[in-house]
Scaffold this motif. Structure first.
Motif, mmCIF file in Angstrom:
data_model
loop_
_atom_site.group_PDB
_atom_site.id
_atom_site.type_symbol
_atom_site.label_atom_id
_atom_site.label_comp_id
_atom_site.label_asym_id
_atom_site.label_seq_id
_atom_site.Cartn_x
_atom_site.Cartn_y
_atom_site.Cartn_z
ATOM 1 N N UNK A 1 -60.149 67.225 32.820
ATOM 2 C CA UNK A 1 -59.280 66.801 33.238
ATOM 3 C C UNK A 1 -57.439 67.213 32.989
ATOM 4 N N UNK A 2 -56.545 66.053 32.814
ATOM 5 C CA UNK A 2 -55.248 66.565 32.470
ATOM 6 C C UNK A 2 -54.514 65.502 31.542
ATOM 7 N N UNK A 3 -54.041 66.007 30.768
ATOM 8 C CA UNK A 3 -53.216 64.881 29.801
ATOM 9 C C UNK A 3 -52.118 64.260 30.723
ATOM 10 N N UNK A 4 -51.833 64.636 31.856
ATOM 11 C CA UNK A 4 -50.798 64.031 32.446
ATOM 12 C C UNK A 4 -51.383 62.842 33.290
ATOM 13 N N UNK A 5 -52.728 62.399 33.143
ATOM 14 C CA UNK A 5 -53.291 61.384 33.780
ATOM 15 C C UNK A 5 -52.933 61.463 35.030
ATOM 16 N N UNK A 6 -53.054 62.471 35.958
ATOM 17 C CA UNK A 6 -52.632 62.491 37.473
ATOM 18 C C UNK A 6 -53.906 62.703 38.352
ATOM 19 N N UNK A 7 -55.101 62.877 37.461
ATOM 20 C CA UNK A 7 -56.669 62.985 38.157
ATOM 21 C C UNK A 7 -56.531 61.974 39.214
ATOM 22 N N UNK A 8 -57.208 62.149 40.350
ATOM 23 C CA UNK A 8 -57.780 61.123 41.074
ATOM 24 C C UNK A 8 -59.376 61.444 41.664
ATOM 25 N N UNK A 9 -60.131 60.464 41.530
ATOM 26 C CA UNK A 9 -61.319 61.171 41.705
ATOM 27 C C UNK A 9 -62.379 61.800 41.100
ATOM 28 N N UNK A 10 -63.322 62.064 41.325
ATOM 29 C CA UNK A 10 -64.091 63.083 40.156
ATOM 30 C C UNK A 10 -63.767 64.334 40.636
ATOM 31 N N UNK A 11 -63.836 65.318 39.373
ATOM 32 C CA UNK A 11 -63.511 66.503 39.694
ATOM 33 C C UNK A 11 -64.763 67.456 39.633
ATOM 34 N N UNK A 12 -65.980 66.884 39.896
ATOM 35 C CA UNK A 12 -67.068 67.691 40.082
ATOM 36 C C UNK A 12 -67.109 68.471 41.362
ATOM 37 N N UNK A 13 -67.308 69.720 41.327
ATOM 38 C CA UNK A 13 -67.284 70.795 42.369
ATOM 39 C C UNK A 13 -66.122 71.081 43.065
ATOM 40 N N UNK A 14 -64.988 70.622 42.541
ATOM 41 C CA UNK A 14 -63.680 70.474 43.299
ATOM 42 C C UNK A 14 -62.896 72.045 42.965
ATOM 43 N N UNK A 15 -63.596 72.812 42.240
ATOM 44 C CA UNK A 15 -63.023 74.071 41.864
ATOM 45 C C UNK A 15 -61.529 74.271 41.387
ATOM 46 N N UNK A 16 -61.269 73.352 40.885
ATOM 47 C CA UNK A 16 -59.750 73.113 40.585
ATOM 48 C C UNK A 16 -59.402 73.974 39.155
#
Length: 162
Positions: free
Chosen positions: A147-162
């Motif tokens: 994730x991100x320490x900025x707490x700005x992730x929305x939704x699952x990161x699975x398979x997002x290639x981010x």
């Protein structure tokens, strides 16, 4: 601790009275204690999300609770992989546990995100047992967080290639 001991003694007495051997009763009491210890650990399941504040330090810090949040809402971290040590294993030392957690979580990162860690914009963190939690709570779990320490992730990161 008193509750576990009291419940364990009551269980042992019940098993002995029901015809189980003393050895069987003691093994079951030990199993109850181990399960009770696990229930006291702060945990996060795979796929769950949290806004756990993770300090930006080189050394680890103790976690006493893990606040869960809906992954559809802005959050910081998602649990994506975990590894269990055997219950009968000896504590390998904090450095060894950290090294293993780093290697394991890095290896699972690409499988989960679809991109390797060095190419990703996401951060990697992990939760691991300390000598104290290993001994007193039977903590044997390495948990990987992305994730991100900025707490700005929305939704699952699975398979997002981010």
């Amino acid at each position: 601790m008193i509750t576990v001991r009291t419940a364990g003694l009551a269980l042992a007495a019940a098993l002995l009275l029901s015809g189980c051997s003393a050895n069987d009763a003691l093994q079951r009491v030990e199993q109850v204690k181990q399960e009770a210890g696990k229930a006291m650990l702060p945990t996060i399941a795979l796929g769950e999300c949290t806004n756990l504040e993770i300090p930006e330090t080189e050394s680890g810090s103790q976690v006493s609770s893990i606040p869960k949040t809906d992954c559809a809402q802005p959050h910081g971290w998602e649990a994506y992989a975990e590894k269990e040590y055997p219950l009968d294993a000896s504590y390998p030392g904090e450095t060894a546990v950290q090294d293993e957690a780093g290697d394991f979580c890095s290896g699972e990162f690409e499988t989960f995100l679809g991109v390797d860690y060095d190419s990703s914009e996401m951060e990697l963190q992990y939760l691991y047992p300390t000598q104290d939690t290993w001994t007193s709570l039977n903590d044997r779990t390495l948990t990987c967080l992305v994730g991100s320490s900025s707490n700005d992730v929305v939704g699952s990161l699975k398979g997002t290639q981010r």
